[in-house]
Design a protein around this motif. Structure first.
Motif, PDB file in Angstrom:
ATOM      1  N   LEU A 136      -0.442  -5.644  -4.954  1.00 29.22           N
ATOM      2  CA  LEU A 136       0.156  -6.896  -4.155  1.00 29.22           C
ATOM      3  C   LEU A 136      -0.784  -7.558  -3.375  1.00 29.22           C
ATOM      4  CD1 LEU A 136       3.259  -4.813  -2.696  1.00 29.22           C
ATOM      5  CD2 LEU A 136       3.188  -6.463  -4.656  1.00 29.22           C
ATOM      6  N   SER A 137      -0.689  -8.909  -3.037  1.00 25.36           N
ATOM      7  CA  SER A 137      -1.445  -9.745  -2.311  1.00 25.36           C
ATOM      8  C   SER A 137      -1.198  -9.365  -0.816  1.00 25.36           C
ATOM      9  CB  SER A 137      -1.077 -11.210  -2.447  1.00 25.36           C
ATOM     10  OG  SER A 137       0.295 -11.137  -1.769  1.00 25.36           O
ATOM     11  N   MET A 138      -1.982  -9.693   0.019  1.00 25.73           N
ATOM     12  CA  MET A 138      -1.827  -9.423   1.619  1.00 25.73           C
ATOM     13  C   MET A 138      -0.510  -9.804   2.154  1.00 25.73           C
ATOM     14  SD  MET A 138      -3.740  -7.316   2.528  1.00 25.73           S
ATOM     15  CE  MET A 138      -3.396  -7.065   4.225  1.00 25.73           C
ATOM     16  N   GLU A 139      -0.111 -11.296   1.660  1.00 25.84           N
ATOM     17  CA  GLU A 139       1.381 -11.703   2.219  1.00 25.84           C
ATOM     18  C   GLU A 139       2.447 -10.659   1.561  1.00 25.84           C
ATOM     19  OE1 GLU A 139       1.604 -15.999   2.018  1.00 25.84           O
ATOM     20  OE2 GLU A 139      -0.323 -16.091   3.039  1.00 25.84           O
ATOM     21  N   ALA A 140       2.450 -10.530   0.185  1.00 27.04           N
ATOM     22  CA  ALA A 140       3.520  -9.701  -0.097  1.00 27.04           C
ATOM     23  C   ALA A 140       3.486  -7.994   0.494  1.00 27.04           C
ATOM     24  CB  ALA A 140       3.090  -9.287  -1.764  1.00 27.04           C
ATOM     25  N   ARG A 141       2.006  -7.486   0.901  1.00 25.89           N
ATOM     26  CA  ARG A 141       2.191  -6.411   1.430  1.00 25.89           C
ATOM     27  C   ARG A 141       2.724  -6.500   3.175  1.00 25.89           C
ATOM     28  NH1 ARG A 141      -4.163  -4.124   0.397  1.00 25.89           N
ATOM     29  NH2 ARG A 141      -3.884  -4.437  -2.000  1.00 25.89           N
ATOM     30  N   MET A 142       2.505  -7.614   3.414  1.00 20.05           N
ATOM     31  CA  MET A 142       3.139  -7.867   4.983  1.00 20.05           C
ATOM     32  C   MET A 142       4.622  -7.853   4.888  1.00 20.05           C
ATOM     33  SD  MET A 142       0.901 -10.807   6.870  1.00 20.05           S
ATOM     34  CE  MET A 142      -0.367 -11.432   5.645  1.00 20.05           C
ATOM     35  N   THR A 143       5.389  -8.299   3.882  1.00 24.09           N
ATOM     36  CA  THR A 143       6.550  -8.479   3.933  1.00 24.09           C
ATOM     37  C   THR A 143       7.197  -7.056   3.498  1.00 24.09           C
ATOM     38  OG1 THR A 143       6.544 -10.261   2.416  1.00 24.09           O
ATOM     39  CG2 THR A 143       8.629  -9.054   2.227  1.00 24.09           C
ATOM     40  N   ILE A 144       6.527  -6.015   2.921  1.00 26.40           N
ATOM     41  CA  ILE A 144       7.034  -4.638   3.057  1.00 26.40           C
ATOM     42  C   ILE A 144       6.881  -3.842   4.226  1.00 26.40           C
ATOM     43  CG2 ILE A 144       6.217  -2.457   1.802  1.00 26.40           C
ATOM     44  CD1 ILE A 144       6.104  -3.642  -0.726  1.00 26.40           C
ATOM     45  N   CYS A 145       5.467  -4.088   4.771  1.00 28.36           N
ATOM     46  CA  CYS A 145       5.537  -3.320   6.253  1.00 28.36           C
ATOM     47  C   CYS A 145       6.371  -3.811   7.239  1.00 28.36           C
ATOM     48  CB  CYS A 145       4.140  -3.498   6.684  1.00 28.36           C
ATOM     49  SG  CYS A 145       2.999  -2.488   5.574  1.00 28.36           S
ATOM     50  N   ASN A 146       6.719  -5.175   7.161  1.00 24.55           N
ATOM     51  CA  ASN A 146       7.484  -5.895   8.154  1.00 24.55           C
ATOM     52  C   ASN A 146       8.918  -5.016   8.216  1.00 24.55           C
ATOM     53  OD1 ASN A 146      10.131  -7.985   8.053  1.00 24.55           O
ATOM     54  ND2 ASN A 146       8.470  -8.814   9.208  1.00 24.55           N
ATOM     55  N   MET A 147       9.496  -4.660   7.081  1.00 26.64           N
ATOM     56  CA  MET A 147      10.727  -3.978   7.067  1.00 26.64           C
ATOM     57  C   MET A 147      10.737  -2.778   7.424  1.00 26.64           C
ATOM     58  SD  MET A 147      13.024  -6.425   4.652  1.00 26.64           S
ATOM     59  CE  MET A 147      14.715  -5.820   5.306  1.00 26.64           C
ATOM     60  N   SER A 148       9.578  -2.090   7.750  1.00 21.02           N
ATOM     61  CA  SER A 148       9.557  -0.674   7.952  1.00 21.02           C
ATOM     62  C   SER A 148      10.589  -0.180   8.825  1.00 21.02           C
ATOM     63  CB  SER A 148       8.151  -0.078   8.402  1.00 21.02           C
ATOM     64  OG  SER A 148       7.119  -0.707   7.280  1.00 21.02           O
ATOM     65  N   ILE A 149      10.552  -0.899   9.895  1.00 26.47           N
ATOM     66  CA  ILE A 149      11.452  -0.731  11.020  1.00 26.47           C
ATOM     67  C   ILE A 149      13.147  -0.447  10.528  1.00 26.47           C
ATOM     68  CG2 ILE A 149      11.666  -3.009  11.828  1.00 26.47           C
ATOM     69  CD1 ILE A 149      11.731  -0.159  14.354  1.00 26.47           C
ATOM     70  N   GLU A 150      13.438  -1.347   9.463  1.00 29.90           N
ATOM     71  CA  GLU A 150      14.780  -1.239   9.071  1.00 29.90           C
ATOM     72  C   GLU A 150      15.298   0.075   8.399  1.00 29.90           C
ATOM     73  OE1 GLU A 150      16.032  -3.813  10.543  1.00 29.90           O
ATOM     74  OE2 GLU A 150      14.316  -5.085  10.566  1.00 29.90           O
ATOM     75  N   MET A 151      14.209   1.060   8.061  1.00 26.78           N
ATOM     76  CA  MET A 151      14.700   2.330   7.793  1.00 26.78           C
ATOM     77  C   MET A 151      14.400   3.154   9.026  1.00 26.78           C
ATOM     78  SD  MET A 151      12.012   2.736   4.648  1.00 26.78           S
ATOM     79  CE  MET A 151      10.176   2.339   4.883  1.00 26.78           C
ATOM     80  N   GLY A 152      14.141   2.700  10.158  1.00 28.42           N
ATOM     81  CA  GLY A 152      14.139   3.354  11.268  1.00 28.42           C
ATOM     82  C   GLY A 152      12.602   3.716  11.577  1.00 28.42           C
ATOM     83  N   ALA A 153      11.608   3.449  10.607  1.00 25.25           N
ATOM     84  CA  ALA A 153      10.396   3.962  10.911  1.00 25.25           C
ATOM     85  C   ALA A 153       9.602   3.160  12.168  1.00 25.25           C
ATOM     86  CB  ALA A 153       9.380   3.733   9.448  1.00 25.25           C
ATOM     87  N   ARG A 154       8.741   3.678  12.821  1.00 26.02           N
ATOM     88  CA  ARG A 154       7.983   3.340  13.981  1.00 26.02           C
ATOM     89  C   ARG A 154       7.105   2.331  13.443  1.00 26.02           C
ATOM     90  NH1 ARG A 154       7.173   4.315  19.235  1.00 26.02           N
ATOM     91  NH2 ARG A 154       7.518   2.205  20.255  1.00 26.02           N
ATOM     92  N   GLY A 155       6.556   2.412  12.276  1.00 25.79           N
ATOM     93  CA  GLY A 155       5.784   1.269  11.793  1.00 25.79           C
ATOM     94  C   GLY A 155       5.392   1.659  10.219  1.00 25.79           C
ATOM     95  N   GLY A 156       4.700   0.797   9.400  1.00 27.59           N
ATOM     96  CA  GLY A 156       4.325   1.113   8.182  1.00 27.59           C
ATOM     97  C   GLY A 156       3.106   0.589   8.059  1.00 27.59           C
ATOM     98  N   MET A 157       2.148   1.154   6.869  1.00 28.09           N
ATOM     99  CA  MET A 157       0.628   0.597   6.889  1.00 28.09           C
ATOM    100  C   MET A 157       0.436   0.972   5.482  1.00 28.09           C
ATOM    101  SD  MET A 157      -0.661   3.964   9.140  1.00 28.09           S
ATOM    102  CE  MET A 157      -2.404   3.093   9.640  1.00 28.09           C
ATOM    103  N   ILE A 158      -0.803   0.089   5.211  1.00 25.43           N
ATOM    104  CA  ILE A 158      -1.181   0.192   3.752  1.00 25.43           C
ATOM    105  C   ILE A 158      -2.740   0.302   3.928  1.00 25.43           C
ATOM    106  CG2 ILE A 158      -1.551  -1.095   1.458  1.00 25.43           C
ATOM    107  CD1 ILE A 158       1.024  -2.380   2.212  1.00 25.43           C
ATOM    108  N   ALA A 159      -3.349   1.062   3.293  1.00 27.82           N
ATOM    109  CA  ALA A 159      -4.862   1.152   3.360  1.00 27.82           C
ATOM    110  C   ALA A 159      -5.659  -0.125   3.139  1.00 27.82           C
ATOM    111  CB  ALA A 159      -5.575   2.369   2.586  1.00 27.82           C
TER     112      ALA A 159
END
Ligand code: SF4
Lengths: 465, 196
Positions: A211-234
């Protein structure tokens, strides 16, 4: 000892750990906006405490701003007062503010990355739950409350207990018409709106790497919607290429040194996660939500779960949710008429999102009865869209390109969806009233939103491309 | 805001609903104030009132049968937005404890920072609690922070709840996190010297 990506960054930021309690975590970057900061400034003033590191803070006005006629004073009085308060506070405390009219203004989670302020290895906070977006760069980024905003302003630190760690691996290549928003909606539907509570999530696997950076941001953005404190990608070469040359990214010899450090930020081979989830990219279809939390998602061509598929103790909440949405258990969603299409928010308002929509709608026209709002995430996105002629494509299709802000994502500013109306939205929350009292939200990708704008109903993008 | 909590003995309000998100607790359009006060008025605004401002009779907070300082709610309470206004609104409405089988992380922190006690109980205990209140709205629930217990007066059922020691001490004594962080300022400055 083998460490996860999270642990490598966490360990470098812990000043100490209180016996039987939380750790003192040092914060590198702090973003603020008008809604969750005034009480923090006030709190510090009441304590007679100055800001500890004002240069670590970047401010913008996004939640309460209008998205038309931004050159005029804000009409709504309370909004105007709140935005003015931010201007006054930033001036008083020497904080960099990208307010209305500034060429860098925009949604806080869009501007941080696009300006190169967000960088790998950092700890980043903001009084906003979607701060998880910045984790796409390999940073520990999470949302905090206003008392915590005050703590960071006053001491650059937070008391935090180390969360449990989860890794979600998405392997393989994506099907036609499936984009990063579908990946995250699929994951949330699979593990539920509370499935990652207590965890910090790392997304990995070949589908994520591609994925591109912008597409990765979309994924990490919604981490909170499953209750996660945050999301990250190496971070990897995609990350470095994106950052290179951006306004606040390191330059020259400093850049090389920084990149060398960033290259060490990945989960070691034997690193231990408290939970791992494996997903096949090929199983993911274009997704849409039908209920009032982001976990209530399905394939656009699927059917809403029947009563018999719902656990007994969840039936009450389930039916309340469907009643609110005016949808039937067991029914299909394809063909459902929509009234509004909102393409925007910190989830999907970046230039690639706008390009994706434009390339589909070029030469097409919106359905008569639908109102389509396109809200760029920042001034820079807006200018880029104009430069590329994307604004003309939207105009020809009958879409309205508005000015940057949170807009109809949250029913706070002037942009609200009227009661009872259906809105296909590229934002992140479909809670009751989120887009305005009694508004009905269907979350989807920019592509699925675009096809709905043209057909005037929920449609399967795969039948059109 | 009352600082420090220990024993709370009160009747309770049953909100038998899962995934109560912070947009319901306090809708975004009421977040425009620049002070911490007065949010209680708009607590659960759209569940409590019709669009013309008249109260919705079937919502539990409008039901005179139920009152008290304890709110009991379904799992995943406080999910969604990080708005601390949600905790302020609950506290401002006179509540001191929220009981649920599961809290969203940010809400839990926000609550603790405002001396609003989130008590996490097992699914089974939560169901018993709902049943006890519905059977007798005047029944009391006893929450003891020092002992970390919650007890239903009606049935004598009791359960231990978790809270980390540091936070417990803060709540019992009325300490803020920020007071602690200010007290270690020189350690923070030292850390910065070696932190690139
Ligand atoms: S766009 Fe929506 S989710 Fe993102 S910061 Fe603004 S209000 Fe929050």
């Amino acid at each position: 000892m083998a460490k996860t990506l999270f642990e490598k960054i966490w360990d470098r930021h812990v000043i100490k750990t209180i016996d039987g309690g939380p750790s003192v975590l040092y914060i590198d970057k702090h973003f603020i906006h008008e809604v969750t900061s005034p009480q923090a400034f006030k709190g510090l003033e009441n304590r007679g405490l100055p800001l500890f590191r004002p240069e670590s803070i970047v401010a913008t006005a996004d939640h309460n701003v209008p998205t038309l006629d931004q050159h005029l004073p804000i009409k709504e009085e309370l909004s105007r007062v709140q935005v003015q308060k931010l201007i006054d506070n930033c001036k008083k405390h020497h904080i960099e503010l990208y307010g209305l009219g500034h060429p860098y203004q925009g949604i806080v989670h869009v501007i941080g990355p696009e300006l190169g302020i967000t960088q790998p290895g950092m700890t980043i906070v903001c009084g906003d739950s979607h701060t998880s977006t910045h984790g796409a760069f390999g940073a520990i980024a999470f949302g905090i409350g206003t008392s915590e905003v005050e703590m960071v302003m006053g001491t650059q630190c937070l008391l935090q207990s180390k969360p449990k760690l989860m890794r979600i691996n998405v392997e393989g290549s994506l099907n036609k018409g499936v984009v990063s928003k579908d990946i995250i909606l699929y994951i949330i539907a699979k593990i539920s709106a509370s499935g990652a509570t207590g965890y910090f999530v790392e997304y990995a696997g070949s589908a994520i790497r591609a994925l591109s950076m912008e597409a990765r941001m979309t994924i990490c953005n919604m981490s909170i919607e499953m209750g996660a404190r945050g999301g990250m990608i190496a971070p990897d070469s995609t990350t470095f290429d994106y950052l290179k040359g951006r306004e606040f990214a390191p330059k020259g010899a400093d850049w090389d040194k920084k990149v060398a450090g960033w290259k060490t930020l990945f989960s070691d081979k034997d690193a231990r996660f408290d939970k791992e989830i494996n997903i096949k990219a090929a199983d993911i279809e274009p997704m849409i939500t039908y209920g009032t939390n982001p976990g209530m998602g399905m394939s656009v061509s699927g059917h809403i779960p029947a009563d018999s598929e719902i656990e007994e103790k969840e039936k009450h909440s389930y039916h309340k949710s469907l009643d609110y949405m005016g949808l039937q258990a067991g029914a299909a969603i394809k063909g459902k008429k929509v009234d509004y299409v909102f393409i925007g928010s910190c989830t999907n308002s970046r230039i690639e999102d706008l390009r994706m929509v434009a390339s589909f709608v070029k030469g097409r026209k919106k359905a008569e009865h639908v109102e389509v709002w396109i809200v760029p995430g920042s001034k820079q996105v807006e200018q880029q869209a104009i430069k590329e002629g994307i604004d003309k494509v939207f105009e020809a299709a009958g879409f309205l390109l508005r000015q940057p802000g949170c807009s109809a994502c949250l029913g706070m500013n002037e942009d609200k969806i009227p009661a009872g109306k259906y809105c296909i939205s590229t934002s992140n929350r479909n809670f009751e009233g989120r887009q305005g009292p009694n508004a009905r939200t269907l979350l989807a990708s920019p592509l699925t939103a675009a096809v709905a704008a043209i057909t005037g109903e929920v449609a399967d993008i795969r039948e059109f491309i | 805001m009352s600082k420090s909590i220990n024993k709370i003995s009160s009747t309770a309000i049953p909100l038998d609903q899962e995934n109560v998100d912070t947009d319901q607790i306090i809708p975004a359009r009421f977040l425009k104030a620049t002070s911490r006060d007065g949010f209680g008025e708009n607590l659960f605004r759209d569940w409590r009132y019709n669009s013309d401002g008249s109260p919705k009779k079937d919502f539990v907070l409008n039901d005179p049968t139920y009152s008290g300082k304890i709110l009991v709610a379904g799992k995943n309470f406080g999910c969604g937005s990080s708005r601390e206004h949600a905790a302020w609104a609950i506290k401002d409405a006179g509540l001191d404890v929220v009981v649920s089988s599961f809290f969203a992380d940010i809400f839990k922190n926000n609550a603790l920072n405002n001396f609003l006690l989130p008590v996490t109980v097992s699914d089974g205990f939560l169901q018993k609690t709902f049943a006890a209140i519905k059977k007798d709205p005047d029944t009391t629930i006893d929450v003891n922070l020092e002992a970390q217990t919650i007890t239903l007066a009606a049935t004598g059922d009791t359960e231990k709840f978790e809270i980390n020691n540091y936070k417990k001490t803060c709540l019992l004594n009325g300490y803020d996190d920020i007071d602690y962080l200010i007290s270690i300022r020189s350690e923070i400055e030292n850390f910065e010297k070696s932190h690139a």
